[in-house]
Design an enzyme around this catalytic site. Structure first.
Site, PDB file in Angstrom:
ATOM      1  N   HIS A   1       0.844  -1.200   0.000  1.00  0.00           N
ATOM      2  CA  HIS A   1       0.000   0.000   0.000  1.00  0.00           C
ATOM      3  C   HIS A   1       0.871   1.238   0.000  1.00  0.00           C
ATOM      4  O   HIS A   1       1.703   1.411   0.881  1.00  0.00           O
ATOM      5  CB  HIS A   1      -0.911   0.014   1.230  1.00  0.00           C
ATOM      6  CG  HIS A   1      -2.122  -0.837   1.078  1.00  0.00           C
ATOM      7  ND1 HIS A   1      -3.308  -0.577   1.711  1.00  0.00           N
ATOM      8  CD2 HIS A   1      -2.335  -1.957   0.336  1.00  0.00           C
ATOM      9  CE1 HIS A   1      -4.208  -1.498   1.375  1.00  0.00           C
ATOM     10  NE2 HIS A   1      -3.631  -2.346   0.554  1.00  0.00           N
TER      11      HIS A   1
ATOM     12  N   TYR B   1      -9.218   5.677   7.350  1.00  0.00           N
ATOM     13  CA  TYR B   1      -9.374   6.039   8.770  1.00  0.00           C
ATOM     14  C   TYR B   1     -10.390   7.169   8.821  1.00  0.00           C
ATOM     15  O   TYR B   1     -10.107   8.269   8.347  1.00  0.00           O
ATOM     16  CB  TYR B   1      -8.048   6.533   9.352  1.00  0.00           C
ATOM     17  CG  TYR B   1      -7.005   5.452   9.579  1.00  0.00           C
ATOM     18  CD1 TYR B   1      -6.187   5.009   8.540  1.00  0.00           C
ATOM     19  CD2 TYR B   1      -6.827   4.900  10.848  1.00  0.00           C
ATOM     20  CE1 TYR B   1      -5.221   4.027   8.762  1.00  0.00           C
ATOM     21  CE2 TYR B   1      -5.858   3.926  11.075  1.00  0.00           C
ATOM     22  CZ  TYR B   1      -5.067   3.488  10.036  1.00  0.00           C
ATOM     23  OH  TYR B   1      -4.116   2.528  10.261  1.00  0.00           O
TER      24      TYR B   1
ATOM     25  N   PRO C   1      -4.440   0.429  18.704  1.00  0.00           N
ATOM     26  CA  PRO C   1      -4.166  -0.038  17.334  1.00  0.00           C
ATOM     27  C   PRO C   1      -4.246   1.032  16.238  1.00  0.00           C
ATOM     28  O   PRO C   1      -3.939   0.734  15.088  1.00  0.00           O
ATOM     29  CB  PRO C   1      -5.234  -1.122  17.106  1.00  0.00           C
ATOM     30  CG  PRO C   1      -6.298  -0.860  18.105  1.00  0.00           C
ATOM     31  CD  PRO C   1      -5.659  -0.189  19.271  1.00  0.00           C
TER      32      PRO C   1
ATOM     33  N   LYS D   1       0.876  -0.202  15.097  1.00  0.00           N
ATOM     34  CA  LYS D   1       2.273  -0.325  15.498  1.00  0.00           C
ATOM     35  C   LYS D   1       2.630  -1.555  16.343  1.00  0.00           C
ATOM     36  O   LYS D   1       3.811  -1.880  16.491  1.00  0.00           O
ATOM     37  CB  LYS D   1       2.684   0.927  16.319  1.00  0.00           C
ATOM     38  CG  LYS D   1       2.790   2.178  15.488  1.00  0.00           C
ATOM     39  CD  LYS D   1       4.012   2.129  14.590  1.00  0.00           C
ATOM     40  CE  LYS D   1       4.009   3.149  13.506  1.00  0.00           C
ATOM     41  NZ  LYS D   1       4.109   2.609  12.161  1.00  0.00           N
TER      42      LYS D   1
ATOM     43  N   TYR E   1       4.169   6.261   9.998  1.00  0.00           N
ATOM     44  CA  TYR E   1       3.328   5.131   9.610  1.00  0.00           C
ATOM     45  C   TYR E   1       4.127   4.064   8.867  1.00  0.00           C
ATOM     46  O   TYR E   1       3.988   2.864   9.138  1.00  0.00           O
ATOM     47  CB  TYR E   1       2.147   5.612   8.755  1.00  0.00           C
ATOM     48  CG  TYR E   1       0.999   4.634   8.698  1.00  0.00           C
ATOM     49  CD1 TYR E   1      -0.109   4.785   9.524  1.00  0.00           C
ATOM     50  CD2 TYR E   1       1.035   3.540   7.837  1.00  0.00           C
ATOM     51  CE1 TYR E   1      -1.159   3.873   9.487  1.00  0.00           C
ATOM     52  CE2 TYR E   1      -0.009   2.617   7.800  1.00  0.00           C
ATOM     53  CZ  TYR E   1      -1.096   2.792   8.628  1.00  0.00           C
ATOM     54  OH  TYR E   1      -2.113   1.887   8.599  1.00  0.00           O
TER      55      TYR E   1
HETATM   56  P1  RFL Z   1       1.435 -12.063  21.259  1.00  0.00           P
HETATM   57  O1  RFL Z   1       1.083 -12.096  19.838  1.00  0.00           O
HETATM   58  O2  RFL Z   1       0.373 -11.713  22.250  1.00  0.00           O
HETATM   59  O3  RFL Z   1       2.090 -13.464  21.619  1.00  0.00           O
HETATM   60  C1  RFL Z   1       2.341 -13.856  22.953  1.00  0.00           C
HETATM   61  C2  RFL Z   1       2.274 -15.376  22.999  1.00  0.00           C
HETATM   62  O4  RFL Z   1       2.590 -15.822  24.318  1.00  0.00           O
HETATM   63  C3  RFL Z   1       1.660 -16.825  24.692  1.00  0.00           C
HETATM   64  N1  RFL Z   1       1.606 -16.856  26.164  1.00  0.00           N
HETATM   65  C4  RFL Z   1       2.239 -17.794  26.899  1.00  0.00           C
HETATM   66  N2  RFL Z   1       2.980 -18.844  26.551  1.00  0.00           N
HETATM   67  C5  RFL Z   1       3.488 -19.602  27.551  1.00  0.00           C
HETATM   68  N3  RFL Z   1       3.245 -19.355  28.876  1.00  0.00           N
HETATM   69  C6  RFL Z   1       2.499 -18.306  29.252  1.00  0.00           C
HETATM   70  N4  RFL Z   1       2.280 -18.059  30.552  1.00  0.00           N
HETATM   71  C7  RFL Z   1       1.951 -17.472  28.253  1.00  0.00           C
HETATM   72  N5  RFL Z   1       1.180 -16.362  28.278  1.00  0.00           N
HETATM   73  C8  RFL Z   1       0.987 -16.004  27.005  1.00  0.00           C
HETATM   74  C9  RFL Z   1       0.371 -16.414  24.038  1.00  0.00           C
HETATM   75  O5  RFL Z   1      -0.531 -17.513  23.875  1.00  0.00           O
HETATM   76  C10 RFL Z   1       0.876 -15.897  22.700  1.00  0.00           C
HETATM   77  O6  RFL Z   1       0.956 -16.912  21.721  1.00  0.00           O
HETATM   78  O7  RFL Z   1       2.629 -11.028  21.533  1.00  0.00           O
HETATM   79  P2  RFL Z   1       3.860 -10.581  20.609  1.00  0.00           P
HETATM   80  O8  RFL Z   1       4.558 -11.759  20.014  1.00  0.00           O
HETATM   81  O9  RFL Z   1       4.610  -9.605  21.414  1.00  0.00           O
HETATM   82  O10 RFL Z   1       3.170  -9.827  19.366  1.00  0.00           O
HETATM   83  C11 RFL Z   1       2.494  -8.608  19.543  1.00  0.00           C
HETATM   84  C12 RFL Z   1       1.328  -8.490  18.551  1.00  0.00           C
HETATM   85  O11 RFL Z   1       0.559  -9.673  18.608  1.00  0.00           O
HETATM   86  C13 RFL Z   1       0.450  -7.267  18.833  1.00  0.00           C
HETATM   87  O12 RFL Z   1       1.230  -6.148  19.184  1.00  0.00           O
HETATM   88  C14 RFL Z   1      -0.397  -6.867  17.599  1.00  0.00           C
HETATM   89  O13 RFL Z   1      -1.326  -7.861  17.264  1.00  0.00           O
HETATM   90  C15 RFL Z   1      -1.140  -5.554  17.867  1.00  0.00           C
HETATM   91  N6  RFL Z   1      -2.015  -5.163  16.750  1.00  0.00           N
HETATM   92  C16 RFL Z   1      -1.499  -4.566  15.599  1.00  0.00           C
HETATM   93  N7  RFL Z   1      -0.173  -4.401  15.450  1.00  0.00           N
HETATM   94  C17 RFL Z   1       0.338  -3.906  14.279  1.00  0.00           C
HETATM   95  O14 RFL Z   1       1.567  -3.757  14.183  1.00  0.00           O
HETATM   96  N8  RFL Z   1      -0.460  -3.548  13.217  1.00  0.00           N
HETATM   97  C18 RFL Z   1      -1.800  -3.694  13.287  1.00  0.00           C
HETATM   98  O15 RFL Z   1      -2.464  -3.426  12.290  1.00  0.00           O
HETATM   99  C19 RFL Z   1      -2.377  -4.177  14.524  1.00  0.00           C
HETATM  100  N9  RFL Z   1      -3.705  -4.349  14.633  1.00  0.00           N
HETATM  101  C20 RFL Z   1      -3.386  -5.406  16.837  1.00  0.00           C
HETATM  102  C21 RFL Z   1      -4.218  -4.971  15.748  1.00  0.00           C
HETATM  103  C22 RFL Z   1      -3.939  -6.075  17.924  1.00  0.00           C
HETATM  104  C23 RFL Z   1      -5.289  -6.317  17.960  1.00  0.00           C
HETATM  105  N10 RFL Z   1      -5.773  -7.035  19.084  1.00  0.00           N
HETATM  106  C24 RFL Z   1      -6.813  -7.965  19.065  1.00  0.00           C
HETATM  107  C25 RFL Z   1      -5.056  -6.979  20.347  1.00  0.00           C
HETATM  108  C26 RFL Z   1      -5.565  -5.188  15.777  1.00  0.00           C
HETATM  109  C27 RFL Z   1      -6.116  -5.862  16.889  1.00  0.00           C
HETATM  110  C28 RFL Z   1      -7.608  -6.042  16.860  1.00  0.00           C
HETATM  111  C1  PHB Z   2      -6.040  -4.184  10.576  1.00  0.00           C
HETATM  112  O1  PHB Z   2      -6.101  -4.389   9.351  1.00  0.00           O
HETATM  113  O2  PHB Z   2      -6.352  -5.050  11.399  1.00  0.00           O
HETATM  114  C2  PHB Z   2      -5.607  -2.857  11.074  1.00  0.00           C
HETATM  115  C3  PHB Z   2      -5.149  -1.921  10.169  1.00  0.00           C
HETATM  116  C4  PHB Z   2      -4.739  -0.672  10.614  1.00  0.00           C
HETATM  117  C5  PHB Z   2      -4.802  -0.374  11.958  1.00  0.00           C
HETATM  118  C6  PHB Z   2      -5.243  -1.316  12.877  1.00  0.00           C
HETATM  119  C7  PHB Z   2      -5.648  -2.571  12.421  1.00  0.00           C
HETATM  120  O3  PHB Z   2      -4.417   0.849  12.380  1.00  0.00           O
END
Ligand code: RFL
Ligand code: PHB
Length: 392
Positions: free
Chosen positions: A72, A200, A291, A295, A383
């Protein structure tokens, strides 16, 4: 069992660390509480920064991303039906990659297993011990048996609800928190995205975001109350609200079956320091961003870039300066991402407690971004992603 680096958590942070260490000839074991199926299907982030996509490609796990990911070159900001495009290509010469986090996780698991890497899924009662000694230990239960992993280093990549952060004594850590007075209701719909780029939208009824996962799958979000009851949101109500908030002359949102629904709380969080003795925290275990700036996953990858480099110098050359500076190095970038995520969130959401004065100032700020190339450039630079390792 004995290994160089015991990694708690098979999210993107833990898996990528294990992958980069293996490429440097350093062995590790990943312990994950959930099943392989669960982590491979957990729907989360979707936007990879330019340097993050490049790191995945350079380290040999980018083949599917390059095939299926959607590059993108801009995003659209929509304010009450009027569009302003942030042109990443023109303003920064870079682009982002829209590619699902769960596919990144699948690709990393496949790469680790193909290379003979060890990932223990469904590890129960994981606990870390003796992190302030040079012989730290991780204990856990697996298939009903008590197990023990002796390591030189422990990487805490267990997410926001993990156990590793608590292994830094409370007297030695400081937490920084911000809760927002809203959450996001997110859906995945089998509907072609109504826009080629992310939209957005700032609207009087609240923020909305149009994103996508593929040419046939849309990812859409609505600002909602932090304690919103998902049951109160029928599919019809969700679509009505999305039409209202994303509406613009000449724009038609395409509907389709909703295949997943969830509510995400919005918070900012940082723990300092990110290390204690032989324990190093990465990703969501150390910091959370709302979110809006996309990041979270990207910050996790940046931590991995710093830690894997420092561990390589430690194990290969006996140099410890990189490890000692690990947290301070990461935190420079973490606070930049915190600032950006807080700013994007503040710019685009409706705040229930805003006075009429604050609401007008918020509108003026968005108008300034629309009118000013300098403001648009600042947004675009943040971004598409700052360098993974930021100079001090
Ligand atoms: P994770 O992915 O939470 O992985 C942690 C892992 O540890 C396990 N765990 C354990 N394992 C053993 N023993 C324990 N006691 C444990 N406790 C937990 C868990 O099961 C899991 O598998 O952390 P990590 O690796 O630091 O990754 C971080 C990302 O997952 C997170 O920052 C992003 O998903 C945030 N996020 C977004 N980030 C972006 O860069 N771009 C995005 O567009 C974006 N959109 C989002 C998001 C997060 C969202 N949610 C639901 C929180 C959109 C959403 C909706
Ligand atoms: C997504 O596609 O899940 C998404 C994209 C942009 C954001 C947050 C989540 O800022």
């Amino acid at each position: 069992m004995r290994t160089n680096v015991g990694i708690v958590g098979a999210g993107p942070a833990g898996l990528l660390l294990s992958h980069l260490l293996a490429r440097a000839g350093i062995d590790s074991v990943v312990l994950e509480a959930r099943s392989r199926e669960y982590v491979e299907n957990r729907i989360r982030a979707g936007v990879l920064e330019h340097p993050v996509a490049q790191l995945l490609a350079d380290s040999g796990v980018g083949a599917r991303m390059q095939r299926e990911g959607l590059p993108h070159e801009g995003v659209v900001l929509r304010a009450d039906g009027v569009d302003h495009r942030i042109d990443f290509a023109a303003l920064t010469g870079k682009h982002v990659m829209v590619y699902s986090q769960h596919k990144v996780v699948q690709d990393l698991i496949a790469a680790r297993l193909a290379a003979g890497g060890q990932i223990v899924f469904e590890a129960e009662d994981v606990a870390v011990h003796d992190v302030e000694t040079d012989a730290p230990v991780v204990t856990y239960r697996h298939e009903g048996q008590a197990r023990r992993l002796d390591c030189a280093i422990i990487a805490g990549a267990d997410g926001f609800h993990g156990i590793c952060r608590e292994a830094i004594p409370a007297a030695h850590r400081q937490s920084f928190h911000r809760e927002y007075p809203f959450g996001w209701l997110g859906i995945l719909a089998e509907a072609p995205p109504a826009s080629e780029e992310l939209v957005y939208a700032s609207h009087d009824r609240g923020f909305a975001l149009l994103s996508m996962r593929s040419p046939t799958v849309s990812r859409l979000y609505l600002q909602c109350a932090p304690d919103e009851d998902l049951e109160a949101w029928s599919d019809a109500r969700i679509w009505d609200e999305l039409h209202l908030r994303l509406g613009r002359d000449g724009f038609t949102l395409r509907e389709g079956p909703i295949v997943q629904k969830g509510i995400t709380p919005m918070r900012s969080f940082v723990v300092q320091p990110m290390q204690r003795g032989r324990l190093f925290l990465l990703g969501d275990a150390a910091h959370i961003v709302p979110p809006t700036g996309a990041k979270g996953l990207n910050l996790a990858v940046a931590d991995v870039a710093v830690l894997s480099g420092a561990l390589e110098r430690h194990f290969r050359r006996g140099e410890s300066a990189g490890l000692e500076a690990y947290g301070a190095t990461c935190l420079r970038r973490v606070w930049q991402a915190q600032r950006f995520s807080w700013w994007m969130t503040s710019l685009l959401h409706r705040f229930p407690a805003h006075t009429p004065f604050e609401r007008e100032v918020q509108r003026a700020e968005l108008a300034h971004v629309f009118a000013s190339r300098a403001m648009s450039t600042a947004l675009a630079e943040a971004y598409v992603g700052l360098p993974l390792v930021m100079p001090g």
